[in-house]
Scaffold this active site. Structure first.
Site, PDB file in Angstrom:
ATOM      1  N   PRO A 107       0.823  -1.209   0.000  1.00 42.18           N
ATOM      2  CG  PRO A 107      -0.180  -1.184   2.101  1.00 42.18           C
ATOM      3  CD  PRO A 107       0.628  -2.047   1.189  1.00 42.18           C
ATOM      4  CB  VAL A 108       0.523   4.365  -2.026  1.00 41.93           C
ATOM      5  CG1 VAL A 108       1.134   5.746  -2.100  1.00 41.93           C
ATOM      6  CG2 VAL A 108       0.733   3.623  -3.335  1.00 41.93           C
ATOM      7  CG  LEU A 112       4.117  -1.581   4.967  1.00 41.81           C
ATOM      8  CD1 LEU A 112       3.005  -2.539   4.553  1.00 41.81           C
ATOM      9  CD2 LEU A 112       4.938  -2.207   6.094  1.00 41.81           C
ATOM     10  CB  SER A 114       4.678   1.570  -1.501  1.00 38.92           C
ATOM     11  OG  SER A 114       4.385   2.684  -2.261  1.00 38.92           O
ATOM     12  CB  ALA A 117       9.053  -1.721  -3.060  1.00 37.01           C
ATOM     13  CG  ASP A 158      12.108   3.444   3.458  1.00 38.90           C
ATOM     14  OD1 ASP A 158      12.511   3.224   4.612  1.00 38.90           O
ATOM     15  OD2 ASP A 158      10.985   3.902   3.212  1.00 38.90           O
TER      16      ASP A 158
END
Ligand code: MEV
Length: 323
Positions: A107-108, A112, A114, A117, A158
């Site tokens: 989820p944006v 996490l 996003s 990734a 990240d």
């Protein structure tokens, strides 16, 4: 992950994938030079597939958010276009006549990873389509440039944990270090369902730090001490200690102003249902929290998180490693 049938007749030229991530300890303080510990989450993936473009232009299609970007004309602040331009500049190639299709299960604006990734998956797909191999360090450095658009002043944690694809001990500006994990650790990731751009939380912490540097520096030092203790507890596989450290980290994050009633509710529900400890993970304010559980508490804690309003609960395991 599969792509919708009939989406294109062309065969793919290449594809790339990348996992999501959680921050176990140390978010926000890591922006100010303190250490942090993060791990990839392979159950949540971003994927990019490169096709020849039917019209011979360079474009990116983000299926989940219904966005199409024409790279040649997109603004400087578009993260997809920025990633493609950075790869082409690094390889000294013109924009290729390719269509890049992106899908992500992460989820944006949820803490996490996003953005990092998706950018990592795109970089891997593009490099593979160009027939070039890069190290994790080179991919991470490139994605960091895109992260600046998402985060303003990112620490780089990240892009590092996602591009290296392994748990890391991270200090800003230094190569990531592996760390020992003495026992399998089960973590539940609970989603508040509230989108919260990391950039805004990071900017608010910066404003607080500028207004009251000694209070914020003391909180960052407190978090750094927790992260150091957590490293030892991880090596020893000491779940009770790790749980207590997660709770202490959460308290310090709340004092920084990045928690929220929803995050507090999920953390409290997890603890009441038998988790060893719980904290927000990532930028905070909304997004996701993590809870450390014994295997036999997985189901009751998952149920408690859902009953307390979690939109989704994902299980991940940190597996034992030697340093
Ligand atoms: C975001 O995943 C972690 C933060 O510490 C921001 C950063 O390190 O760039 C909140």
């Amino acid at each position: 992950m599969t792509f919708p049938q009939g989406e294109t007749d062309a065969s793919p030229l290449a594809s790339g994938r990348a996992p999501g991530k959680i921050i176990l300890f140390g978010e926000h303080a890591v922006v100010y030079g303190r250490p942090a510990i993060a791990a990839p989450v392979f159950r949540l993936q971003a994927e990019a597939v490169v096709y020849p473009d039917p019209e011979g232009v360079c474009r990116v299609e983000a299926l989940d958010i219904g966005q199409q970007v024409m790279v040649a004309t997109a603004g400087e602040d578009d993260p997809f276009a920025r990633l493609v331009r950075l790869v082409c500049t690094a390889l000294d190639r013109p924009l290729p006549p390719w269509r890049m299709v992106i899908r992500s299960e992460i989820p944006v604006a949820s803490g996490l990873g996003s953005g990092a990734a998706v950018a990592t998956a795109m970089a891997r797909a593009l490099l593979a389509a160009f027939g070039v191999e890069w190290s994790a360090a080179a991919v991470s450095a490139l994605v960091y440039e895109v992260e600046k658009l998402h985060h303003g002043t990112p620490s780089g944690i990240d892009n590092t944990v996602i591009a290296y694809g392994r748990p890391v001990w991270f200090v800003r500006g230094q190569p990531p270090m592996p760390f020992a994990v003495g026992a399998a650790l089960d973590l539940l990731i609970g989603d508040t369902g509230i989108a919260s751009p990391t950039r805004l939380a990071v900017a608010d912490v910066r404003r607080g730090w500028e207004a009251d540097p000694s209070r914020f520096e003391a909180l960052f030092d407190r978090i750094a001490a927790i992260v150091h203790e957590a490293r030892t507890a991880l090596a020893e596989g000491d779940r009770p200690r790790l749980g207590a450290l997660m709770d202490a980290n959460q308290e310090a994050l709340a004092a920084l102003g990045v928690s929220s009633p929803e995050l507090e509710r999920l953390c409290a529900a997890a603890r009441a249902a038998g988790a060893w400890g719980a904290k927000l993970s990532g930028g905070g304010r909304g997004g996701n929290m993590i809870a450390l559980v014994d295997p036999d508490r997985r189901e009751p804690v998952t149920a408690a998180l859902l009953a307390a309003g979690a939109h989704r609960v994902v299980h991940t395991t940190l597996t034992p490693t030697a340093q």
